[in-house]
Design a protein around this motif. Structure first.
Motif, short mmCIF file in Angstrom:
data_model
loop_
_atom_site.label_atom_id
_atom_site.label_comp_id
_atom_site.label_asym_id
_atom_site.label_seq_id
_atom_site.Cartn_x
_atom_site.Cartn_y
_atom_site.Cartn_z
N LEU A 177 49.14 36.16 47.63
CA LEU A 177 48.25 36.70 47.10
C LEU A 177 47.51 37.91 47.69
O LEU A 177 46.79 37.91 48.54
N CYS A 178 47.23 38.88 46.84
CA CYS A 178 46.27 40.22 47.41
C CYS A 178 45.37 39.80 46.69
O CYS A 178 45.14 39.88 45.26
N VAL A 179 43.67 39.58 47.12
CA VAL A 179 42.70 38.94 46.28
C VAL A 179 42.10 40.00 46.52
O VAL A 179 41.00 40.39 47.80
N ASP A 180 41.09 40.93 45.01
CA ASP A 180 40.42 41.86 46.02
C ASP A 180 38.89 41.55 45.27
O ASP A 180 38.71 40.31 43.80
N TYR A 181 37.98 41.50 45.93
CA TYR A 181 36.84 40.91 45.45
C TYR A 181 36.00 42.09 45.11
O TYR A 181 35.45 42.79 45.74
N LYS A 182 34.86 42.65 44.16
CA LYS A 182 34.75 43.31 43.59
C LYS A 182 32.67 43.07 43.12
O LYS A 182 32.74 41.84 42.44
N THR A 183 31.60 43.19 43.46
CA THR A 183 30.48 43.01 42.98
C THR A 183 30.13 44.34 41.64
O THR A 183 30.66 45.41 41.61
N ALA A 184 29.55 43.66 40.53
CA ALA A 184 29.82 44.69 39.54
C ALA A 184 27.92 44.27 38.57
O ALA A 184 27.75 42.79 39.02
N ALA A 185 27.70 44.97 37.81
CA ALA A 185 26.73 45.37 36.56
C ALA A 185 26.89 43.92 35.27
O ALA A 185 26.32 43.62 35.48
N ASP A 186 27.94 44.45 34.88
CA ASP A 186 28.95 43.74 33.95
C ASP A 186 30.23 43.19 34.61
O ASP A 186 31.16 43.61 35.23
N ALA A 187 30.16 41.16 34.95
CA ALA A 187 31.19 40.76 35.13
C ALA A 187 32.39 40.37 34.00
O ALA A 187 32.60 39.21 34.41
N ALA A 205 45.34 47.90 42.23
CA ALA A 205 46.15 46.74 42.28
C ALA A 205 48.08 46.94 42.22
O ALA A 205 48.55 46.70 43.70
N ALA A 206 48.62 48.26 41.55
CA ALA A 206 49.90 48.19 42.42
C ALA A 206 49.78 48.61 43.60
O ALA A 206 51.15 48.58 43.79
N TRP A 207 49.73 50.21 44.23
CA TRP A 207 48.72 50.06 45.16
C TRP A 207 49.56 49.51 45.97
O TRP A 207 50.00 49.63 47.20
N TYR A 208 48.24 48.64 46.45
CA TYR A 208 47.93 47.70 47.20
C TYR A 208 49.64 46.68 47.41
O TYR A 208 50.00 46.13 48.67
N LEU A 209 50.40 46.57 46.13
CA LEU A 209 51.53 45.46 45.98
C LEU A 209 52.54 45.99 46.55
O LEU A 209 53.41 45.49 47.63
N ASP A 210 52.53 47.48 46.29
CA ASP A 210 53.40 48.68 46.82
C ASP A 210 53.27 47.67 48.92
O ASP A 210 54.44 48.21 49.45
N GLY A 211 52.08 48.39 48.45
CA GLY A 211 51.60 48.22 50.65
C GLY A 211 52.67 46.94 50.88
O GLY A 211 52.86 46.41 52.21
N LEU A 212 52.37 45.42 50.36
CA LEU A 212 52.01 44.59 50.96
C LEU A 212 54.35 44.28 50.53
O LEU A 212 54.34 43.77 52.44
N GLU A 213 54.63 44.99 50.22
CA GLU A 213 56.05 44.43 49.77
C GLU A 213 56.81 45.50 51.51
O GLU A 213 57.30 45.32 51.82
N ALA A 214 56.30 46.83 51.49
CA ALA A 214 56.62 47.28 52.84
C ALA A 214 55.88 47.11 53.72
O ALA A 214 56.99 47.61 54.47
N PHE A 224 48.62 40.09 42.70
CA PHE A 224 47.60 40.95 43.15
C PHE A 224 46.07 40.39 41.76
O PHE A 224 46.02 40.03 40.44
N ILE A 225 45.36 40.00 42.54
CA ILE A 225 44.10 38.99 41.70
C ILE A 225 42.91 39.55 42.04
O ILE A 225 42.16 39.77 43.18
N PHE A 226 42.34 39.73 40.81
CA PHE A 226 40.70 40.46 41.22
C PHE A 226 39.72 39.11 40.50
O PHE A 226 39.55 38.21 39.89
N VAL A 227 38.18 38.88 41.74
CA VAL A 227 36.77 38.55 41.91
C VAL A 227 36.23 39.35 41.25
O VAL A 227 35.82 39.73 42.16
#
Length: 300
Positions: A177-187, A205-214, A224-227
């Motif tokens: 799992l590749c988890v990305d944490y973002k703070t936002a005004a509107d979640a 998301a696609a870029w990071y998944l390619d990196g994990l595979e490589a 890839f999970i967004f929080v």
């Protein structure tokens, strides 16, 4: 500054602005961003509309100055992920006085993130809300993943060196799992969907998944999970995974960005939105406006 170490059997990079060998590195954010020889997801997004290569080149040569919004995000990542620069909590109501500005600048000079105490208390409340969330809390369980590793690899189609720095990588039996944490005004879900479009997070998301595979970290599959979390009370959290079509679009846009980058490097030219032209191009209304107004005004 911590020493740069490397994982997965690659050799540690030689001193200098560019990482030479593919691999998984444990390095500071400053060291990662100082590498100018590799293209990041943020850079790839800057190469495509609504940006352009000329803006990408300018921002590479003129990094933006620190902003309070960046400090807030860095502090939230530090408390949620347990990694990143130290936080220097300052007992001032704001940065209007000379003493407050001096303390802020001193913290930056020491490599820390300056935070006014009331802002820090807000970030603490956000981290507590993450820990209590039924989905986000288990994703970020301390010790269950690794924060902010730096991944470097070479793109097979273009030969371009690529890099990524995932917030949190959690390796489970048969799944990464590749988890990305973002703070936002509107979640809200609608706000998250709009942010994905506006900021190109499907490309990230696609870029990071390619990196994990490589890097050999996704042999059994990866997700890839967004929080997303609101920066105001009650600090609500939305956890989402992109649908396959959105990921495919993000990956296709990345491929175009890589081709644009390779062409710019080859020619030494970083064009604006138009590029070299001999005649003034025409421009149209947005499609939605043209359809609406054509029906109302051209049908008479």
């Amino acid at each position: 500054m911590t020493n740069t170490t490397v994982l997965a059997g690659a050799s540690a990079p030689a001193a200098g602005p560019a990482v030479q060998q593919p691999g998984i590195y444990q390095m500071t954010a400053e060291e990662y961003h100082a590498d100018r020889g590799s293209l990041s997801s943020t850079g790839a997004r800057k190469l495509l509309p609504p940006s352009c290569p000329a803006i990408f080149r300018h921002e590479q040569d003129n990094p933006p100055a620190p902003k309070k919004t960046f400090d807030f995000g860095h502090a939230a990542h530090h408390l949620v992920l347990g990694d990143g620069p130290d936080i220097d909590v300052l007992d001032f109501p704001n940065y209007l006085t000379k003493a407050a500005k001096a303390a802020r600048d001193e913290a930056r000079d020491m490599g820390a993130v300056p935070m006014l105490r009331h802002d820090y208390e807000q970030v603490e409340a956000m981290a507590d809300a993450i820990r209590r969330h039924p989905l986000a809390g288990p994703l970020f369980t301390p010790g269950s993943g690794v924060a902010e590793q730096s991944i470097f690899w070479t793109d097979r189609d273009t030969g371009i060196k690529r890099k990524a720095r995932p917030d949190w990588v959690k390796q489970l039996p048969g799944l990464t799992l590749c988890v990305d944490y973002k703070t936002a005004a509107d979640a809200s879900p609608d706000g998250v969907s709009k942010a994905v479009q506006d900021h190109g997070y499907h490309q990230q998301a696609a870029w990071y998944l390619d990196g994990l595979e490589a890097a050999g970290m996704a042999d059994d599959g990866s997700r890839f999970i967004f929080v997303f979390q609101m920066k105001t009370a009650p600090y609500l959290v939305t956890v989402r995974e992109l649908d396959p079509q959105s990921l495919d679009i993000g990956r296709a846009k990345n491929r175009r960005a890589l081709r644009v980058y390779a062409d710019c490097q080859r020619t030494g030219t970083w064009p604006d939105w138009t590029g070299p032209v001999e005649e003034i191009p025409s421009i149209s209304l947005p499609v939605w406006a043209a359809l609406r107004d054509s029906e109302e005004y051209l049908s008479e």
